[in-house]
Design an enzyme around this catalytic site. Sequence first.
Site, PDB file in Angstrom:
ATOM      1  N   ASP A   1       0.430   3.156   0.376  1.00 36.20           N
ATOM      2  CA  ASP A   1       1.395   2.470   1.403  1.00 36.20           C
ATOM      3  C   ASP A   1       2.601   2.982   1.594  1.00 36.20           C
ATOM      4  O   ASP A   1       3.629   2.504   1.608  1.00 36.20           O
ATOM      5  CB  ASP A   1       1.691   0.961   0.536  1.00 36.20           C
TER       6      ASP A   1
ATOM      7  N   ASP B   1      -2.597   2.670   4.085  1.00 31.57           N
ATOM      8  CA  ASP B   1      -1.273   2.269   4.812  1.00 31.57           C
ATOM      9  C   ASP B   1      -0.457   3.290   4.825  1.00 31.57           C
ATOM     10  O   ASP B   1       0.232   3.663   3.919  1.00 31.57           O
ATOM     11  CB  ASP B   1      -0.983   1.005   3.873  1.00 31.57           C
TER      12      ASP B   1
ATOM     13  N   HIS C   1      -1.551 -10.585  -2.401  1.00 36.06           N
ATOM     14  CA  HIS C   1      -3.224  -9.903  -2.037  1.00 36.06           C
ATOM     15  C   HIS C   1      -3.998 -10.459  -3.168  1.00 36.06           C
ATOM     16  O   HIS C   1      -5.080  -9.499  -3.340  1.00 36.06           O
ATOM     17  CB  HIS C   1      -3.154  -8.550  -1.780  1.00 36.06           C
TER      18      HIS C   1
ATOM     19  N   HIS D   1      -2.186  -1.440  -1.321  1.00 40.29           N
ATOM     20  CA  HIS D   1      -2.033  -2.608  -0.694  1.00 40.29           C
ATOM     21  C   HIS D   1      -1.041  -3.522  -1.439  1.00 40.29           C
ATOM     22  O   HIS D   1      -0.135  -4.004  -0.788  1.00 40.29           O
ATOM     23  CB  HIS D   1      -3.357  -3.197  -0.978  1.00 40.29           C
TER      24      HIS D   1
END
Length: 433
Positions: A143, A170, A297, A324
């Site tokens: 990420d 990501d 999430h 995530h």
Amino acid sequence: MVTLFTHLFLLFLLTTAASPEYTRPGPRPLVLRQHSGSDSDPQQVHVSLSGKGYIRVSWITSDKNVQPTVQYGKTRGKYNLSATGEITSYHYLFYKSGQIHHVRIGPLDPGTTYYYRCGGSGPEFHFRTPPSAFPVEFAVAGDLGQTEWTVSTLSHIGARDYDVLLLPGDLSYADMDQPLWDSFGRLVEPYASTRPWMVTQGNHEVETLPVVYRNAFMAYNTRWLMPYRASKSTSNLYYSFEVAGAHIIMLGSYADFYIGSDQYRWLKADVASIDRRRTPWVFALLHAPWYNSNFAHRGEGEAMRVAMEEVLYKARVDAVFTGHVHAYERFTRVYNNKADVCGPVHVTIGDGGNREGLANSFENPRPSISVYREPSFGHARLRVFNSTHAHWSWHRNNDTGSFVADELWLESLAASKACKPIRVPSKSQNEEP
Ligand SMILES: *[C@@H]1O[C@H](CO)[C@@H](O)[C@H](O)[C@H]1NC(C)=O
Ligand SMILES: *[C@@H]1O[C@H](CO)[C@@H](O)[C@H](O)[C@H]1NC(C)=O
Ligand SMILES: *[C@@H]1O[C@H](CO)[C@@H](O)[C@H](O)[C@H]1NC(C)=O
Ligand SMILES: [Fe+2]
């Protein structure tokens, strides 16, 4: 209203309960890197492993006449070898990408620095191939995005040597704004052009335009081409590769993973091909965590866990790294939601520094399988010393540098008498389980 306030107050308590000794600095702005060279100069140069002894060099030019040729050699300024690859590009609504060059070079010697030039002119770059034997060190960061925090994480990654970077999804956070893929490519170039970067996809790579444009992963697959064919995968969204005694499985959280899907069948065939005498370590990366005690999430990785966890468990995968959730969380060895000495250690490392900020609140009390959790930006190191011992460390970003906030010695499951891999008889490729 009262419930809302109670809720907010609880969130505040939970937030402050996580590692109170560290005061986290506030959000930091986006950084957008511009191209400073000429149209024919290579930009966004990055390298990736591309089958045993080979490296893929990828770069972009706005000039259409630049050839997809890499000249390289072991001496500065002397390129006595060269290879030619392919050019690709893509359209996305009104955006047209530059010329995207992918060139596979090799065979290369292990643990060796090569100097290279892209397209026959322009600046010299260099990378080092990974070693053929232990020790080997991986940097792990998920990420990433492109904020001042990303800059900080990248500088800590670059401040200490490593062999290969692993990224569990990501990347750019372009979110359909395609020029952001270009600025991300420029931001990571100083790191990704010197060490192989191996990535798998996150939700921010999907970029589907419903109705108008259905092609998911258009930018990601075109720009970040990974060596999927070398592991007999048919998709850039999942593949495996080997580095110095480690077999690394990159799974796709946003590709079909259900029993009977291509990815599932590929995974079963891939784990059946692992020879633990040659690669005593097996690691897997994927984006949406299967284990997560953060409120962010929740449950998003559950369907994939239900479909695939047994395959990784029976193969005695040593550790699973995910992203995530924008925080760090390390679990003990787990299988089927319970501590299990033969299961992989699961770690969420989705804290590279993206623009969405940190995921501050964790469920309380802490589940017993969650060993360490903290909402801070940072990156991790996985140093594999030999066939039995590896060291994992998580390096939290702080204003002055990075700080090791969590660490763990890992012992390979290949060396464990109690955890012999459970061989699944190889079935024919087409059989539905
Ligand atoms: C290129 O140069 C290296 C020394 O830098 C040498 O070992 C190698 O044999 C040369 N390769 C070719 C194809 O000339
Ligand atoms: C593997 O490395 C660890 C950590 O350096 C060390 O303690 C252990 O003795 C090594 N094992 C072998 C077989 O070399
Ligand atoms: C920040 O990192 C430095 C090392 O670069 C360390 O000495 C210092 O203690 C860290 N500060 C905090 C608050 O973690
Ligand atoms: Fe994500």
